[in-house]
Scaffold this motif. Structure first.
Motif, PDB file in Angstrom:
ATOM      1  N   SER A  28      -7.197   5.753  -0.261  1.00 20.41           N
ATOM      2  CA  SER A  28      -7.688   5.674   1.119  1.00 20.41           C
ATOM      3  C   SER A  28      -7.166   6.827   1.975  1.00 20.41           C
ATOM      4  CB  SER A  28      -7.292   4.326   1.740  1.00 20.41           C
ATOM      5  OG  SER A  28      -5.890   4.155   1.672  1.00 20.41           O
ATOM      6  N   THR A  29      -5.971   7.340   1.709  1.00 20.02           N
ATOM      7  CA  THR A  29      -5.430   8.444   2.511  1.00 20.02           C
ATOM      8  C   THR A  29      -6.102   9.753   2.101  1.00 20.02           C
ATOM      9  OG1 THR A  29      -3.340   7.232   2.270  1.00 20.02           O
ATOM     10  CG2 THR A  29      -3.254   9.314   3.465  1.00 20.02           C
ATOM     11  N   ASP A  84       2.073   6.125  -3.557  1.00 26.98           N
ATOM     12  CA  ASP A  84       2.435   4.723  -3.322  1.00 26.98           C
ATOM     13  C   ASP A  84       3.863   4.602  -2.800  1.00 26.98           C
ATOM     14  OD1 ASP A  84      -0.047   3.546  -4.273  1.00 26.98           O
ATOM     15  OD2 ASP A  84       0.538   4.476  -6.155  1.00 26.98           O
TER      16      ASP A  84
HETATM   17  C1  5RP Z   1      -4.284   6.621  -6.810  1.00 30.25           C
HETATM   18  C2  5RP Z   1      -3.065   7.000  -6.071  1.00 30.25           C
HETATM   19  C3  5RP Z   1      -3.126   6.935  -4.580  1.00 30.25           C
HETATM   20  O1  5RP Z   1      -2.890   8.204  -4.072  1.00 30.25           O
HETATM   21  C4  5RP Z   1      -2.089   5.951  -4.094  1.00 30.25           C
HETATM   22  O2  5RP Z   1      -2.332   4.700  -4.703  1.00 30.25           O
HETATM   23  C5  5RP Z   1      -2.126   5.823  -2.571  1.00 30.25           C
HETATM   24  O3  5RP Z   1      -3.310   5.191  -2.180  1.00 30.25           O
HETATM   25  P1  5RP Z   1      -3.658   4.937  -0.652  1.00 30.25           P
HETATM   26  O4  5RP Z   1      -3.787   6.267  -0.008  1.00 30.25           O
HETATM   27  O5  5RP Z   1      -4.949   4.172  -0.694  1.00 30.25           O
HETATM   28  O6  5RP Z   1      -2.549   4.130  -0.037  1.00 30.25           O
HETATM   29  O7  5RP Z   1      -2.047   7.351  -6.603  1.00 30.25           O
HETATM   30  O8  5RP Z   1      -4.055   6.617  -8.195  1.00 30.25           O
END
Ligand code: 5RP
Length: 223
Positions: A28-29, A84
């Motif tokens: 999402s980011t 994460d």
């Molecule tokens: C996907 C990833 C993402 O960058 C990670 O999960 C962060 O996600 P979000 O921006 O939705 O919080 O590693 O494999």
């Protein structure tokens, strides 16, 4: 309310210039960064990009971002991706979205690897969340207990009731080891298990971390 992920993404894209090859992250980011790049391309920015997932690839295509691949490009100038967990030493856990293998391949071929996140992702030490590990489907029943023997709780990722399958046709084991005192040692041990492809530990890879804060400011950390 401030969209903390968006402000981090909007800062990250200011480093992107015409002529660059860009790695597009997943999640999402990272999505905010891809959307901003799409607008910049419409305004004349001339870039090529490699996406870290089929989802980001299709978003980029829809936004008119020119895609390339590793048969045409050896090195990327900048990759912008989410995470994460980000610890005090700028070490990361990634793979919440299941794209860790392509994300790591792209990151490893990038001159400037920029991580964007909100403050919730900042931790003192990694390991509050399970560590995603990509494994080969063949013999996964024998691979999972071998990872478990390293001291973790291991669960095969499911999507509703089906086993989650990555863009590479593999599975993800979500492994809770508790706080990871020595990330390089754990990385080495997990990688030594036959059937493991890669882990979500991204160690000494990030060059720049941009954190969007609830008060609208940014925290920027440089490796
Ligand atoms: C996907 C990833 C993402 O960058 C990670 O999960 C962060 O996600 P979000 O921006 O939705 O919080 O590693 O494999």
């Amino acid at each position: 309310m401030i969209d903390t992920k968006r402000i981090a993404a909007e800062k990250a894209v200011t480093y992107v210039k015409s002529g660059m090859t860009i790695g597009l992250g997943t999640g999402s980011t990272a999505r905010y960064a891809i959307e901003s790049l799409g607008l910049m391309v419409k305004d004349g920015l001339d870039i090529k990009a490699i996406a870290t997932s089929l989802q980001s690839e299709s978003l980029a295509e829809d936004l008119g971002i020119r895609l390339t691949n590793f048969s045409e490009v050896e090195q990327l100038d900048i990759t912008i991706d989410g995470a994460d967990e980000v610890d005090e030493n700028l070490q990361l856990i990634k793979g919440g979205g299941g794209a860790l293998l392509r994300e790591k391949i792209v990151a490893a071929s990038t001159r400037c690897y920029i991580i964007i996140a909100d403050e919730k992702k900042l931790v003192r030490q990694l390991g509050n969340l399970p560590l995603p590990v990509e494994i080969i489907p063949f013999g996964y029943q024998s691979t999972l207990p071998k990872i478990k023997m390293l001291g973790g709780d291991v669960s095969l990722r499911k999507d509703a009731h089906e086993i989650f399958v990555t863009d590479n046709g593999n599975y993800i084991a979500d492994c809770s080891f508790g706080i990871i005192a020595n990330p390089p040692a754990l990385q080495k041990k997990i990688k030594a298990v036959t059937g493991v492809v890669e882990t979500g530990l991204f160690l000494n890879m990030a060059n720049l971390i941009i954190i969007g804060c609830a008060d609208g400011t940014l925290k920027i950390r440089i490796a």
